[in-house]
Design a protein around this motif. Sequence first.
Motif, PDB file in Angstrom:
ATOM      1  N   VAL A  19       0.299  -1.366  -0.191  1.00  0.00           N
ATOM      2  CA  VAL A  19      -0.013   0.070  -0.298  1.00  0.00           C
ATOM      3  C   VAL A  19       1.038   1.479  -0.096  1.00  0.00           C
ATOM      4  O   VAL A  19       1.367   1.287   0.730  1.00  0.00           O
ATOM      5  CB  VAL A  19      -0.836   0.413   1.555  1.00  0.00           C
ATOM      6  N   ASP A  20       1.474   1.767  -0.698  1.00  0.00           N
ATOM      7  CA  ASP A  20       1.696   3.028  -1.042  1.00  0.00           C
ATOM      8  C   ASP A  20       0.788   3.983  -2.310  1.00  0.00           C
ATOM      9  O   ASP A  20       0.682   3.692  -3.375  1.00  0.00           O
ATOM     10  CB  ASP A  20       3.374   2.817  -1.534  1.00  0.00           C
ATOM     11  N   ASP A  21       1.085   5.549  -2.166  1.00  0.00           N
ATOM     12  CA  ASP A  21       0.595   5.698  -2.957  1.00  0.00           C
ATOM     13  C   ASP A  21       1.486   6.851  -4.054  1.00  0.00           C
ATOM     14  O   ASP A  21       0.668   7.041  -5.528  1.00  0.00           O
ATOM     15  CB  ASP A  21       0.290   7.695  -2.385  1.00  0.00           C
ATOM     16  N   GLN A  22       2.759   6.494  -4.397  1.00  0.00           N
ATOM     17  CA  GLN A  22       3.383   6.094  -5.013  1.00  0.00           C
ATOM     18  C   GLN A  22       3.902   4.786  -6.219  1.00  0.00           C
ATOM     19  O   GLN A  22       4.383   3.733  -5.612  1.00  0.00           O
ATOM     20  CB  GLN A  22       5.024   7.045  -4.802  1.00  0.00           C
ATOM     21  N   GLN A  23       3.249   4.723  -7.453  1.00  0.00           N
ATOM     22  CA  GLN A  23       3.342   3.469  -8.208  1.00  0.00           C
ATOM     23  C   GLN A  23       5.148   2.870  -8.149  1.00  0.00           C
ATOM     24  O   GLN A  23       5.165   1.444  -7.949  1.00  0.00           O
ATOM     25  CB  GLN A  23       3.131   3.555  -9.404  1.00  0.00           C
ATOM     26  N   MET A  24       5.701   4.125  -8.225  1.00  0.00           N
ATOM     27  CA  MET A  24       7.127   3.719  -8.543  1.00  0.00           C
ATOM     28  C   MET A  24       7.856   2.723  -7.507  1.00  0.00           C
ATOM     29  O   MET A  24       8.809   1.790  -7.255  1.00  0.00           O
ATOM     30  CB  MET A  24       8.292   4.605  -9.274  1.00  0.00           C
ATOM     31  N   VAL A  25       7.074   3.073  -6.346  1.00  0.00           N
ATOM     32  CA  VAL A  25       7.033   2.787  -4.971  1.00  0.00           C
ATOM     33  C   VAL A  25       7.047   1.189  -4.862  1.00  0.00           C
ATOM     34  O   VAL A  25       7.753  -0.031  -4.295  1.00  0.00           O
ATOM     35  CB  VAL A  25       6.881   3.572  -3.260  1.00  0.00           C
ATOM     36  N   ARG A  26       5.343   1.326  -4.912  1.00  0.00           N
ATOM     37  CA  ARG A  26       5.034  -0.163  -5.281  1.00  0.00           C
ATOM     38  C   ARG A  26       6.133  -1.426  -5.582  1.00  0.00           C
ATOM     39  O   ARG A  26       6.565  -2.551  -5.384  1.00  0.00           O
ATOM     40  CB  ARG A  26       3.603   0.280  -5.619  1.00  0.00           C
ATOM     41  N   ALA A  27       6.447  -0.369  -7.303  1.00  0.00           N
ATOM     42  CA  ALA A  27       7.489  -1.926  -8.073  1.00  0.00           C
ATOM     43  C   ALA A  27       8.412  -2.288  -7.576  1.00  0.00           C
ATOM     44  O   ALA A  27       8.428  -3.430  -7.432  1.00  0.00           O
ATOM     45  CB  ALA A  27       7.706  -0.897  -9.450  1.00  0.00           C
ATOM     46  N   GLY A  28       9.290  -0.850  -6.582  1.00  0.00           N
ATOM     47  CA  GLY A  28      10.287  -1.615  -6.018  1.00  0.00           C
ATOM     48  C   GLY A  28      10.325  -2.483  -4.896  1.00  0.00           C
ATOM     49  O   GLY A  28      11.192  -3.471  -5.323  1.00  0.00           O
ATOM     50  N   ALA A  87      -7.282 -10.488  11.091  1.00  0.00           N
ATOM     51  CA  ALA A  87      -6.320  -9.516  10.008  1.00  0.00           C
ATOM     52  C   ALA A  87      -4.704  -9.815  10.321  1.00  0.00           C
ATOM     53  O   ALA A  87      -4.124 -10.513  10.402  1.00  0.00           O
ATOM     54  CB  ALA A  87      -6.358  -8.393  10.466  1.00  0.00           C
ATOM     55  N   PRO A  88      -4.031  -9.288   8.474  1.00  0.00           N
ATOM     56  CA  PRO A  88      -2.896  -9.257   8.367  1.00  0.00           C
ATOM     57  C   PRO A  88      -2.672  -8.669   9.469  1.00  0.00           C
ATOM     58  O   PRO A  88      -2.674  -7.840   9.964  1.00  0.00           O
ATOM     59  CB  PRO A  88      -2.686  -8.803   6.927  1.00  0.00           C
ATOM     60  N   ARG A  89      -0.597  -8.851   9.296  1.00  0.00           N
ATOM     61  CA  ARG A  89      -0.057  -8.013  10.680  1.00  0.00           C
ATOM     62  C   ARG A  89       0.651  -7.215   9.560  1.00  0.00           C
ATOM     63  O   ARG A  89       0.586  -6.807   8.103  1.00  0.00           O
ATOM     64  CB  ARG A  89       1.166  -9.068  10.721  1.00  0.00           C
ATOM     65  N   VAL A  90       0.603  -5.533  10.072  1.00  0.00           N
ATOM     66  CA  VAL A  90       0.968  -4.720   9.899  1.00  0.00           C
ATOM     67  C   VAL A  90       2.604  -3.718   9.373  1.00  0.00           C
ATOM     68  O   VAL A  90       2.591  -3.583  10.626  1.00  0.00           O
ATOM     69  CB  VAL A  90      -0.384  -3.143   9.745  1.00  0.00           C
ATOM     70  N   ILE A  91       3.418  -3.258   8.923  1.00  0.00           N
ATOM     71  CA  ILE A  91       4.571  -2.752   8.977  1.00  0.00           C
ATOM     72  C   ILE A  91       4.285  -1.502   8.393  1.00  0.00           C
ATOM     73  O   ILE A  91       3.510  -1.496   7.112  1.00  0.00           O
ATOM     74  CB  ILE A  91       5.409  -3.680   8.180  1.00  0.00           C
ATOM     75  N   VAL A  92       4.402  -0.240   9.209  1.00  0.00           N
ATOM     76  CA  VAL A  92       4.387   0.519   8.262  1.00  0.00           C
ATOM     77  C   VAL A  92       5.436   1.375   7.932  1.00  0.00           C
ATOM     78  O   VAL A  92       6.291   1.431   8.418  1.00  0.00           O
ATOM     79  CB  VAL A  92       3.280   1.756   9.855  1.00  0.00           C
ATOM     80  N   LEU A  93       5.409   2.080   6.716  1.00  0.00           N
ATOM     81  CA  LEU A  93       6.931   2.657   6.090  1.00  0.00           C
ATOM     82  C   LEU A  93       6.411   4.333   5.967  1.00  0.00           C
ATOM     83  O   LEU A  93       5.908   4.943   6.000  1.00  0.00           O
ATOM     84  CB  LEU A  93       6.419   2.138   5.409  1.00  0.00           C
TER      85      LEU A  93
END
Length: 230
Positions: A19-28, A87-93
């Motif tokens: 989950v990230d609003d930047q597509q390039m970050v998600r791609a990485g 629910a899944p475990r969450v790691i916040v970035l």
Amino acid sequence: MSETDAAGDHAGPIRVFLVDDQQMVRAGFRMLVDSQDDMQVVGEAGDGGEALERLAVTAADVVLMDVRMPRVDGVEATRRLLEQGRAPRVIVLTTFDLDEYAFAAIRAGASAFLLKDAAPPDLLGAIRAVMAGDAVVAPSTTRRLLDHFAALPDPAEPTAYDDRLAPLTEREVEVLTLIARGLTNTEIAQHLVVAETTVKTHVGRVLAKTGSRDRVQLVVLGYETGLVTA
């Protein structure tokens, strides 16, 4: 702990949702996660609202959650996600080393937070650690978490009257206090002069009785209830 133990009744690769609003970050992140034999990306979303919708129909074990996003941010998404059972475990970035949003997400139930510029082995290690459930993610991250809560004002109410501690035995309160100070199971065993397996049993009971998901949540509980103060 085996993979099956870590994930309950799930066997196979760790299912990661991005989950990230930047597509390039998600791609990485996708390239990094999918390069591991024991992990796979099962979905992604561009904000918290979209994440909640997709996770409602997507089985995931760990969510990498950006904390600052438009519309529904990572804190609110984490809170709403973890209100659900299993629910899944969450790691916040986060981009910021001491981000109040990240600490708010920890309070909302996230298992860990990491900086976005963390080294790939640190991110992968964090995913595996939160799956294990009984591991503190990284010394540097934990230190920042402890320092943050140590700086908070002391609780207004005495520890003895906090309902969250009522189910615990005297020894379990002692174990919780040591966890909140950042001690590992080995260090707790040495401090209490007991076997490490005994400590693991106590930790499991404390987690169950307090409804905490992992040790990070126990650290938060220890500071919020005043067991540990600055």
